[in-house]
Design a protein around this motif. Structure first.
Motif, PDB file in Angstrom:
ATOM      1  N   SER A 234       1.158  -1.004   0.299  1.00 17.52           N
ATOM      2  CA  SER A 234      -0.181  -0.191   0.638  1.00 17.52           C
ATOM      3  C   SER A 234       1.110   0.870   0.091  1.00 17.52           C
ATOM      4  N   LYS A 235       0.444   2.283  -0.502  1.00 17.06           N
ATOM      5  CA  LYS A 235       0.775   3.801  -0.510  1.00 17.06           C
ATOM      6  C   LYS A 235       1.059   4.357   1.013  1.00 17.06           C
ATOM      7  N   LEU A 236       0.017   3.954   1.801  1.00 14.84           N
ATOM      8  CA  LEU A 236       0.632   4.071   3.684  1.00 14.84           C
ATOM      9  C   LEU A 236       0.219   2.523   4.189  1.00 14.84           C
ATOM     10  N   GLU A 237       1.985   2.191   4.617  1.00 14.52           N
ATOM     11  CA  GLU A 237       1.700   1.286   5.062  1.00 14.52           C
ATOM     12  C   GLU A 237       0.953   1.073   6.250  1.00 14.52           C
ATOM     13  N   PHE A 238       0.017   1.881   7.186  1.00 17.57           N
ATOM     14  CA  PHE A 238      -0.657   1.238   8.249  1.00 17.57           C
ATOM     15  C   PHE A 238      -2.038   1.287   7.297  1.00 17.57           C
ATOM     16  N   PRO A 239      -3.186   0.853   8.567  1.00 14.72           N
ATOM     17  CA  PRO A 239      -5.034   0.560   8.679  1.00 14.72           C
ATOM     18  C   PRO A 239      -5.395   2.579   8.694  1.00 14.72           C
ATOM     19  N   LEU A 240      -6.081   2.581   7.519  1.00 11.20           N
ATOM     20  CA  LEU A 240      -7.612   3.218   8.382  1.00 11.20           C
ATOM     21  C   LEU A 240      -8.430   3.264   9.340  1.00 11.20           C
ATOM     22  N   ILE A 241      -8.616   1.491   9.502  1.00 12.06           N
ATOM     23  CA  ILE A 241      -9.979   0.957   9.881  1.00 12.06           C
ATOM     24  C   ILE A 241      -9.309   0.772  10.969  1.00 12.06           C
ATOM     25  N   ASP A 242     -10.211   1.539  12.642  1.00  8.55           N
ATOM     26  CA  ASP A 242      -9.899   0.977  13.695  1.00  8.55           C
ATOM     27  C   ASP A 242      -8.948   2.122  14.051  1.00  8.55           C
ATOM     28  N   ASN A 243      -8.071   2.632  12.815  1.00 11.60           N
ATOM     29  CA  ASN A 243      -7.247   3.854  14.289  1.00 11.60           C
ATOM     30  C   ASN A 243      -8.280   5.107  14.531  1.00 11.60           C
ATOM     31  N   ILE A 244      -7.383   5.508  15.311  1.00 10.95           N
ATOM     32  CA  ILE A 244      -8.459   7.377  15.771  1.00 10.95           C
ATOM     33  C   ILE A 244      -7.087   8.741  14.892  1.00 10.95           C
ATOM     34  N   LEU A 245      -8.231   8.897  13.702  1.00 11.14           N
ATOM     35  CA  LEU A 245      -7.580   9.952  12.986  1.00 11.14           C
ATOM     36  C   LEU A 245      -8.030  10.800  13.517  1.00 11.14           C
ATOM     37  N   THR A 246      -6.989  11.956  14.377  1.00 11.00           N
ATOM     38  CA  THR A 246      -7.315  13.289  14.931  1.00 11.00           C
ATOM     39  C   THR A 246      -7.674  14.454  13.977  1.00 11.00           C
ATOM     40  N   VAL A 247      -7.875  15.467  14.138  1.00 14.39           N
ATOM     41  CA  VAL A 247      -8.200  16.375  12.886  1.00 14.39           C
ATOM     42  C   VAL A 247      -7.434  16.454  11.668  1.00 14.39           C
ATOM     43  N   ASP A 248      -5.436  16.525  12.945  1.00 15.32           N
ATOM     44  CA  ASP A 248      -4.276  17.421  12.005  1.00 15.32           C
ATOM     45  C   ASP A 248      -4.675  15.812  11.349  1.00 15.32           C
TER      46      ASP A 248
END
Length: 547
Positions: A234-248
């Motif tokens: 993947s171009k991003l080597e971390f999952p988006l699901i179940d991660n806390i994504l702050t506004v930043d």
């Protein structure tokens, strides 16, 4: 002879009565899911229980609908709107080169097309449908009413999608990646309507403290699809699901960075669609185009079989159900019958799977190439042989663009030899099927089943490259050749898309398995709306009137 004549008349009457037994629609809601290949239906239909499933269960489902041109977002949205190929409507790619300068498909440098900032002032760049060379469905809807009270709105996260659907006379809205607001340009409004600025103030993304992408299903079996856990490719080597994504996290490096790759973005767009309906829907004819881009955004990064992409489909299934419920609710309040509302769902293109896992799995026809490395290698060879630096200035989809100023200074035989050398280099690469000069491709004859003709449909004067090529299946040439995915080929995984048409009381549940083409979409919608089809559209209507 008399019997044959009477049979002919009888058949014509039957066809006429069949077509005219359906009432025309006053409202068309056209949902286009970016990168929603038909294989998602094959894999996930049994897990769907929302709006996509509702349309499948109640509408006419075309199981073999295809684009017959090489796919990309702008070219295919323009095809959906106009009913013709890129070689006719002119949008050959998301961007191309003209006179050695990079041009964006929706770019318009005229001050009458400047884009609105959140405070109502204007950016120093413009966007419009100037580069679309024919009229579209939205244009015909507006022109079909003597008082010009019919309306066509086109909403998307991407400006190129919204503009391709709105065309010249509709109203296009898209997200401003600098600010997270929805915006438009002076090509569509003298000033941004108050309801849009109010929506932006209420729904602005930076009001969110943090966001956790929670999957629709907790049971892992709903995501148990091959190649769904290959984050190393993947171009991003971390999952988006179940991660806390702050506004930043969401808006760092512009709103494009992560926000558009989450279900939040589609959710906000659908909220805007509901607001658009609430403010603008009346008893005149009305088209709402809605292009949902987040599947494409997340698919390019993680691949179409990733947990992120699969859950994005589930999220959209729920979100579209909410939109359908709202459509019928607002229509009922305004005394508009369900039978007057047509809902269509389709996609602008499919998608190639992540290729490195396929190679690991044993598929030995997989080939990945870096467009930059190919360009550098070819330029180096041409420079060594002819002492001409940087003859290739760019690569877009299936085309290499050459420096026209340098070519113009060369003798004809030198130009011809350079073309031959570039083609030879390409044809020596495993996975490259064919290569042509622009002139050769323009004059090439193709067998009826040869999909290389799709490449020829990318040709448009002054916008096309000098060297074209076609690929074998599961070969790709991209900037990030080992990361993420592409959708630029003429093969089924890229061209085969869902197509569903539903109008209560008029079109009933049916699966049509015969091959149909997306150039048939606009003639069909035009007929159902009882308006003229776009001027250049000449394909047949879809076989929805057959009993």
């Amino acid at each position: 002879m008399k019997i044959r004549y009477l049979l002919t008349i009888l058949i014509q009457l039957i066809v006429y009565n069949t077509i005219n037994s359906f009432s025309t629609a006053k409202i068309a809601i056209i949902i286009v899911i970016d990168q929603f290949g038909y294989n998602y239906i094959n894999k996930l239909e049994s897990n769907l229980n929302g709006g996509i499933k509702y349309l499948i269960d109640n509408g006419i489902v075309f199981t073999n609908a295809h684009y017959a041109q090489s796919p990309c977002t702008s070219a295919d949205h323009a095809l959906l709107s106009t009913g013709v190929f890129a070689s006719y409507h002119g949008i050959i790619n998301n961007k191309w080169y003209e006179n050695n300068q990079l041009v964006y498909c929706d770019q318009d440098d005229n001050n009458k097309a400047q884009v609105f900032k959140p405070d109502g002032t204007l950016y120093d760049y413009g966007k419009s449908a100037k580069n679309i060379m024919v009229d579209g469905l939205s244009d015909q809807l507006i022109m079909s009413s003597n008082d010009l009270k019919n309306q066509a709105w086109a909403l998307s996260l991407k400006s190129r999608a919204a503009i391709s659907m709105a065309s010249k006379l509709g109203k296009a809205l898209w997200i401003d990646n600098e600010t997270g607001n929805f915006t438009s340009s002076k090509a569509y409004f003298d000033k941004l309507p108050e309801w849009i600025t109010n929506f932006n103030k209420k729904e602005k993304i930076d009001k969110i403290i943090n966001f956790i992408w929670q999957p629709i299903y907790k049971d892992k079996q709903f995501y148990n699809i091959q190649f769904n856990n290959y984050y190393k490719y993947s171009k991003l080597e971390f999952p988006l699901i179940d991660n806390i994504l702050t506004v930043d996290n969401l808006i760092k490096n512009k709103y494009e960075q992560l926000y558009n790759k989450t279900p939040l973005a589609n959710q906000n767009l659908i909220k805007l669609a509901k607001k658009c309906l609430k403010i603008n829907l009346n008893n005149n004819k009305f088209i709402l185009w809605l292009s949902l881009s987040s599947l494409d955004k997340v698919g390019h990064v993680y691949g179409p079989d990733s947990k992120e992409a699969i859950d994005m489909v589930y999220q959209m299934d729920n979100q579209i159900q909410g939109l359908i419920n709202y459509i019928y609710k607002i229509a009922d309040k305004r005394n508009i019958k369900k039978e007057d509302i047509l809902i269509a769902l389709t996609a602008d293109h499919g998608v190639m799977p992540l290729t490195p896992p396929l190679k690991e799995f044993g598929l030995d026809i997989v080939h990945n190439y870096s467009s930059k490395e190919l360009t550098d290698n070819i330029n180096s060879q041409i420079n060594n042989k002819y002492n001409i630096k940087d003859i290739i200035i760019g690569h877009k989809n299936n085309q290499f663009y050459l420096n026209k100023l340098k070519l113009k200074k060369l003798k004809k035989n030198i130009r011809t030899n350079i073309y031959k050398d570039i083609k030879k280099y390409l044809l020596n690469l495993p996975g490259i099927r064919n290569a042509w000069t622009l002139k050769e491709l323009s004059k090439a004859n193709f067998d009826i089943l040869d999909r290389d003709i799709y490449i020829r449909r990318e040709i448009y004067k002054k916008r096309s490259g000098k060297i074209f090529y076609s690929l074998m299946p599961y070969t790709k040439i991209t900037k990030h050749y080992l990361k993420g995915i592409a959708h630029t080929s003429q093969y089924n995984y890229d061209t085969h898309v869902p197509l569903i048409i539903y109008q209560p009381g008029n079109f009933f549940k049916k699966r049509i398995t015969k091959n149909v083409y997306m150039t048939q979409f606009v003639p069909t919608i035009s007929q159902i709306l009882n308006i003229s089809r776009p001027s250049a559209s000449s394909d047949n209507v879809l076989p929805i009137f057959d009993k």
